[in-house]
Scaffold this motif. Structure first.
Motif, short mmCIF file in Angstrom:
data_model
loop_
_atom_site.label_atom_id
_atom_site.label_comp_id
_atom_site.label_asym_id
_atom_site.label_seq_id
_atom_site.Cartn_x
_atom_site.Cartn_y
_atom_site.Cartn_z
N LYS B 43 46.67 38.34 45.76
CA LYS B 43 46.55 39.66 45.16
C LYS B 43 47.76 39.94 44.25
O LYS B 43 47.64 40.51 43.18
N ASP B 48 42.94 42.20 41.35
CA ASP B 48 41.57 42.19 41.86
C ASP B 48 40.64 41.33 41.01
O ASP B 48 39.43 41.45 41.07
N LYS B 49 41.23 40.47 40.22
CA LYS B 49 40.46 39.59 39.34
C LYS B 49 39.42 38.78 40.13
O LYS B 49 39.68 38.34 41.25
N LYS B 50 38.28 38.57 39.50
CA LYS B 50 37.23 37.78 40.14
C LYS B 50 37.66 36.31 40.15
O LYS B 50 38.12 35.79 39.13
N ILE B 51 37.55 35.70 41.29
CA ILE B 51 37.99 34.31 41.41
C ILE B 51 36.76 33.41 41.56
O ILE B 51 35.88 33.66 42.38
N LEU B 52 36.72 32.38 40.70
CA LEU B 52 35.56 31.51 40.65
C LEU B 52 35.79 30.27 41.51
O LEU B 52 36.91 29.84 41.72
N GLU B 53 34.67 29.69 41.99
CA GLU B 53 34.76 28.47 42.79
C GLU B 53 34.69 27.25 41.88
O GLU B 53 34.03 27.29 40.85
N ASP B 137 40.77 32.81 33.25
CA ASP B 137 39.91 32.53 34.41
C ASP B 137 40.74 31.93 35.55
O ASP B 137 41.71 31.21 35.31
N TYR B 139 40.23 29.75 39.17
CA TYR B 139 39.35 28.97 40.03
C TYR B 139 40.04 28.69 41.35
O TYR B 139 41.28 28.63 41.42
N THR B 140 39.26 28.50 42.41
CA THR B 140 39.84 28.22 43.70
C THR B 140 39.11 27.10 44.43
O THR B 140 37.94 26.83 44.14
#
Lengths: 111, 154
Positions: B43, B48-53, B137, B139-140
């Motif tokens: 955080k 609060d950014k959207k995290i992509l897979e 972007d 990614y995680t």
């Protein structure tokens, strides 16, 4: 443990390369990376002393950098990849918690 | 005489060492980071950014016998051009005393955002990585490592 020898860096990468060739660089430096979590025989916490930052530059231009936490093992190893644009020198710098700086250089000839 | 003293002090030393070891082991679990601690760090970095897979390949052993030295390799899918490259990779531990493991920053001098280090793991846990792309972007990827002998404190 109090008296540790001066950290010795080791770099493994080729001395010659083709222009634009992808090269893997392997680095290692001797250092205890005291985590600050361990206790001595008297139950006192052994103060943290790690290498907190590793940076690589090529002819003065930044290539990559790493920030290390105590979770990095003793004698920290780091590998990464570079593309060598021209003949020049890679400069490697390790920054210790106590402010000491350890340096190494490696010349690569592009032919 | 000297050997007699030597024996006593050695025994005393071993006794103390055992007590210290026991304290460290019993005191350990409460001092460990949790998935929440990792979430708090994330955080701080990304809000609060959207995290992509996806995009990140983590190379870790399924079972690590020695938690003091666990090889960690990473490779993030990216063309590494001036416009589309990986700015940074952050790696966290969900079960170490501190959530941070390392952050790697890259430039376009790198042909790929990949590399390896060796890490300490205190116990069986998830390793979580985040890759920050040049366009913003994130990614995680996550991987569990089972640790036989912990690598912190004891």
């Amino acid at each position: 443990m109090a008296d540790t020898p001066k950290p010795t860096p080791r770099i493994r990468m080729p001395a010659t390369a083709k222009a634009g060739e992808v090269i893997e660089v392997k680095t290692l430096i001797s250092h205890e990376m005291e985590s600050g979590q361990r206790k001595d025989a008297a139950g006192q916490v052994i103060p943290r002393k790690i290498i907190k930052q590793f940076t690589v530059a090529f002819n003065g231009r930044e290539v990559m950098a790493a920030d290390w936490a105590p979770a990095i093992s003793a004698n920290p190893y780091q590998s990464f990849f570079v593309r060598v644009p021209e003949t020049g020198t890679f400069e490697f710098t390790w920054l210790d918690d106590d402010g000491s700086v350890y340096k190494a250089e490696h010349k690569v000839t592009v032919g | 005489m000297s050997s007699h003293f030597g024996k006593i002090s050695r025994r005393e030393f071993l006794g103390t060492a055992t007590v210290v070891a026991a304290t460290v082991i019993s005191g350990a679990p409460s001092a460990h980071a949790t998935p929440d601690a990792v979430a708090a760090e994330v955080k701080k970095l990304f809000g609060d950014k959207k995290i992509l897979e996806g995009k990140i390949k983590l190379d870790l052993p399924t079972i690590a016998e020695n938690g003091l030295v666990v090889p960690l390799g990473f490779d993030v899918e990216s063309p590494m051009t001036d416009k589309d490259f990986v700015k940074a990779i952050h790696v966290f531990a969900e079960g170490n005393p501190n959530p941070q493991i390392a952050s790697f920053r890259f430039t376009t001098m790198s042909p790929k955002a990949a590399g390896a280090v060796r890490i300490r793991l205190a116990q069986t846990q998830n390793i979580v990585a985040f890759a920050e792309m040049a366009n913003g972007d994130v990614y995680t990827a996550k991987k569990e490592v089972k640790v036989t002998i912990g690598g912190c404190g004891g």
